[in-house]
Design a protein around this motif. Structure first.
Motif, PDB file in Angstrom:
ATOM      1  N   ASP A   1      -9.432 -11.992   3.212  1.00 19.54           N
ATOM      2  CA  ASP A   1     -10.589 -12.782   3.630  1.00 19.54           C
ATOM      3  C   ASP A   1     -10.443 -14.270   3.313  1.00 19.54           C
ATOM      4  O   ASP A   1     -11.361 -15.048   3.532  1.00 19.54           O
ATOM      5  CB  ASP A   1     -11.876 -12.233   3.009  1.00 19.54           C
ATOM      6  N   GLY A   2      -9.282 -14.670   2.771  1.00 23.10           N
ATOM      7  CA  GLY A   2      -9.025 -16.071   2.472  1.00 23.10           C
ATOM      8  C   GLY A   2      -9.256 -16.454   1.020  1.00 23.10           C
ATOM      9  O   GLY A   2      -8.828 -17.515   0.587  1.00 23.10           O
ATOM     10  N   GLY A   3      -9.923 -15.626   0.256  1.00 21.81           N
ATOM     11  CA  GLY A   3     -10.129 -15.905  -1.162  1.00 21.81           C
ATOM     12  C   GLY A   3      -8.872 -15.646  -1.970  1.00 21.81           C
ATOM     13  O   GLY A   3      -7.922 -15.018  -1.490  1.00 21.81           O
ATOM     14  N   SER A   4      -8.867 -16.137  -3.187  1.00 21.02           N
ATOM     15  CA  SER A   4      -7.740 -15.870  -4.081  1.00 21.02           C
ATOM     16  C   SER A   4      -8.228 -15.902  -5.528  1.00 21.02           C
ATOM     17  O   SER A   4      -9.306 -16.427  -5.827  1.00 21.02           O
ATOM     18  CB  SER A   4      -6.602 -16.867  -3.862  1.00 21.02           C
ATOM     19  N   PHE A   5      -7.439 -15.320  -6.411  1.00 17.07           N
ATOM     20  CA  PHE A   5      -7.775 -15.282  -7.832  1.00 17.07           C
ATOM     21  C   PHE A   5      -6.491 -15.139  -8.639  1.00 17.07           C
ATOM     22  O   PHE A   5      -5.435 -14.808  -8.101  1.00 17.07           O
ATOM     23  CB  PHE A   5      -8.741 -14.122  -8.138  1.00 17.07           C
ATOM     24  N   ARG A   6      -6.614 -15.391  -9.938  1.00 13.03           N
ATOM     25  CA  ARG A   6      -5.502 -15.191 -10.868  1.00 13.03           C
ATOM     26  C   ARG A   6      -5.906 -14.151 -11.900  1.00 13.03           C
ATOM     27  O   ARG A   6      -7.034 -14.148 -12.380  1.00 13.03           O
ATOM     28  CB  ARG A   6      -5.164 -16.494 -11.585  1.00 13.03           C
ATOM     29  N   ASN A   7      -4.958 -13.282 -12.245  1.00 12.90           N
ATOM     30  CA  ASN A   7      -5.128 -12.291 -13.314  1.00 12.90           C
ATOM     31  C   ASN A   7      -3.880 -12.283 -14.184  1.00 12.90           C
ATOM     32  O   ASN A   7      -2.812 -12.776 -13.778  1.00 12.90           O
ATOM     33  CB  ASN A   7      -5.311 -10.874 -12.753  1.00 12.90           C
TER      34      ASN A   7
ATOM     35  N   VAL B   1       2.560 -10.189 -17.181  1.00 13.09           N
ATOM     36  CA  VAL B   1       2.704 -10.777 -15.856  1.00 13.09           C
ATOM     37  C   VAL B   1       1.419 -11.521 -15.504  1.00 13.09           C
ATOM     38  O   VAL B   1       0.326 -11.001 -15.675  1.00 13.09           O
ATOM     39  CB  VAL B   1       3.067  -9.713 -14.787  1.00 13.09           C
ATOM     40  N   GLY B   2       1.585 -12.759 -15.074  1.00 14.76           N
ATOM     41  CA  GLY B   2       0.476 -13.543 -14.552  1.00 14.76           C
ATOM     42  C   GLY B   2       0.721 -13.754 -13.069  1.00 14.76           C
ATOM     43  O   GLY B   2       1.849 -14.030 -12.649  1.00 14.76           O
ATOM     44  N   TYR B   3      -0.321 -13.590 -12.268  1.00 14.19           N
ATOM     45  CA  TYR B   3      -0.125 -13.675 -10.824  1.00 14.19           C
ATOM     46  C   TYR B   3      -1.345 -14.281 -10.140  1.00 14.19           C
ATOM     47  O   TYR B   3      -2.440 -14.303 -10.691  1.00 14.19           O
ATOM     48  CB  TYR B   3       0.173 -12.297 -10.233  1.00 14.19           C
ATOM     49  N   ARG B   4      -1.093 -14.747  -8.924  1.00 14.98           N
ATOM     50  CA  ARG B   4      -2.148 -15.235  -8.042  1.00 14.98           C
ATOM     51  C   ARG B   4      -2.167 -14.327  -6.826  1.00 14.98           C
ATOM     52  O   ARG B   4      -1.142 -14.137  -6.165  1.00 14.98           O
ATOM     53  CB  ARG B   4      -1.890 -16.676  -7.616  1.00 14.98           C
ATOM     54  N   ALA B   5      -3.311 -13.752  -6.554  1.00 19.08           N
ATOM     55  CA  ALA B   5      -3.466 -12.845  -5.415  1.00 19.08           C
ATOM     56  C   ALA B   5      -4.246 -13.546  -4.314  1.00 19.08           C
ATOM     57  O   ALA B   5      -5.285 -14.155  -4.579  1.00 19.08           O
ATOM     58  CB  ALA B   5      -4.190 -11.574  -5.841  1.00 19.08           C
ATOM     59  N   GLU B   6      -3.724 -13.471  -3.092  1.00 14.48           N
ATOM     60  CA  GLU B   6      -4.402 -14.022  -1.918  1.00 14.48           C
ATOM     61  C   GLU B   6      -4.990 -12.861  -1.127  1.00 14.48           C
ATOM     62  O   GLU B   6      -4.269 -11.967  -0.689  1.00 14.48           O
ATOM     63  CB  GLU B   6      -3.417 -14.782  -1.036  1.00 14.48           C
ATOM     64  N   LYS B   7      -6.299 -12.880  -0.956  1.00 12.74           N
ATOM     65  CA  LYS B   7      -6.991 -11.804  -0.250  1.00 12.74           C
ATOM     66  C   LYS B   7      -6.985 -12.046   1.255  1.00 12.74           C
ATOM     67  O   LYS B   7      -6.826 -13.169   1.717  1.00 12.74           O
ATOM     68  CB  LYS B   7      -8.410 -11.684  -0.780  1.00 12.74           C
TER      69      LYS B   7
ATOM     70  N   GLN C   1       0.820  -1.207   0.000  1.00 15.46           N
ATOM     71  CA  GLN C   1       0.000   0.000   0.000  1.00 15.46           C
ATOM     72  C   GLN C   1       0.859   1.265   0.000  1.00 15.46           C
ATOM     73  O   GLN C   1       0.694   2.159   0.829  1.00 15.46           O
ATOM     74  CB  GLN C   1      -0.979  -0.001   1.172  1.00 15.46           C
ATOM     75  N   ARG C   2       1.779   1.325  -0.952  1.00 18.83           N
ATOM     76  CA  ARG C   2       2.701   2.456  -1.073  1.00 18.83           C
ATOM     77  C   ARG C   2       2.538   3.143  -2.436  1.00 18.83           C
ATOM     78  O   ARG C   2       3.389   3.027  -3.316  1.00 18.83           O
ATOM     79  CB  ARG C   2       4.141   1.965  -0.896  1.00 18.83           C
ATOM     80  N   PRO C   3       1.442   3.866  -2.658  1.00 19.14           N
ATOM     81  CA  PRO C   3       1.219   4.500  -3.955  1.00 19.14           C
ATOM     82  C   PRO C   3       2.288   5.523  -4.324  1.00 19.14           C
ATOM     83  O   PRO C   3       2.539   5.743  -5.508  1.00 19.14           O
ATOM     84  CB  PRO C   3      -0.161   5.157  -3.807  1.00 19.14           C
TER      85      PRO C   3
ATOM     86  N   LYS D   1      -8.068   1.308   0.184  1.00 18.99           N
ATOM     87  CA  LYS D   1      -7.867   2.211   1.332  1.00 18.99           C
ATOM     88  C   LYS D   1      -7.420   1.438   2.571  1.00 18.99           C
ATOM     89  O   LYS D   1      -6.834   1.991   3.476  1.00 18.99           O
ATOM     90  CB  LYS D   1      -9.157   2.972   1.648  1.00 18.99           C
ATOM     91  N   GLU D   2      -7.716   0.151   2.602  1.00 13.51           N
ATOM     92  CA  GLU D   2      -7.259  -0.707   3.699  1.00 13.51           C
ATOM     93  C   GLU D   2      -6.650  -1.962   3.101  1.00 13.51           C
ATOM     94  O   GLU D   2      -6.864  -2.278   1.932  1.00 13.51           O
ATOM     95  CB  GLU D   2      -8.415  -1.048   4.636  1.00 13.51           C
ATOM     96  N   LYS D   3      -5.884  -2.676   3.892  1.00  8.78           N
ATOM     97  CA  LYS D   3      -5.164  -3.851   3.391  1.00  8.78           C
ATOM     98  C   LYS D   3      -6.155  -4.891   2.877  1.00  8.78           C
ATOM     99  O   LYS D   3      -7.009  -5.366   3.609  1.00  8.78           O
ATOM    100  CB  LYS D   3      -4.285  -4.439   4.480  1.00  8.78           C
ATOM    101  N   THR D   4      -6.041  -5.220   1.611  1.00  4.06           N
ATOM    102  CA  THR D   4      -6.945  -6.147   0.939  1.00  4.06           C
ATOM    103  C   THR D   4      -6.268  -7.478   0.632  1.00  4.06           C
ATOM    104  O   THR D   4      -6.909  -8.517   0.638  1.00  4.06           O
ATOM    105  CB  THR D   4      -7.441  -5.520  -0.383  1.00  4.06           C
ATOM    106  N   PHE D   5      -4.956  -7.428   0.365  1.00  2.00           N
ATOM    107  CA  PHE D   5      -4.240  -8.622  -0.082  1.00  2.00           C
ATOM    108  C   PHE D   5      -3.236  -9.100   0.959  1.00  2.00           C
ATOM    109  O   PHE D   5      -2.477  -8.315   1.514  1.00  2.00           O
ATOM    110  CB  PHE D   5      -3.517  -8.339  -1.403  1.00  2.00           C
TER     111      PHE D   5
END
Length: 115
Positions: free
Chosen positions: A87-93, A79-85, A23-25, A58-62
């Protein structure tokens, strides 16, 4: 075969994802070209101001972002990645990140599926 410019651009993409996770824009702002644009299925070619307003949580999501594929091709880095949220969910983009010199000119996000 990769060259030093390809390696530098891949390193910039890694730093981009690390800054997003932390979270360092302000770190990312320096990486972006003045005429930067961002597109995704939710955002159509928005400018850098809108990108920071709409796409930065605005708050930590990942919890973590794992880069699984990273390939430089000319001015583009894919770039292909897997994000872990948190709340325990995850997705690939997948993202296509276009450079102008050493700065990020454009990011195009392609949403994957939830895991």
């Amino acid at each position: 075969m990769t060259n030093s410019l390809d390696n530098a651009r891949c390193d910039t993409v890694k730093r981009l994802f690390a800054a997003y996770l932390a979270q360092r824009p302000e770190i990312v702002d320096a990486m972006l070209a003045p005429d930067f644009t961002f597109s995704s299925p939710r955002d159509d070619h928005i400018d850098r101001k809108s990108y920071f307003e709409q796409c930065w949580p605005k708050e930590k999501t990942f919890r973590d972002i794992h880069i699984e594929h990273l390939l430089a091709d000319g001015d583009d880095v894919i770039v292909g990645y897997r994000a872990e949220k948190m709340d325990g969910g995850s997705f690939r983009n997948v993202e296509l990140i276009r450079f102008a010199g050493d700065r990020i000119l454009e990011v195009n996000v392609y949403f994957g599926r939830n895991l």
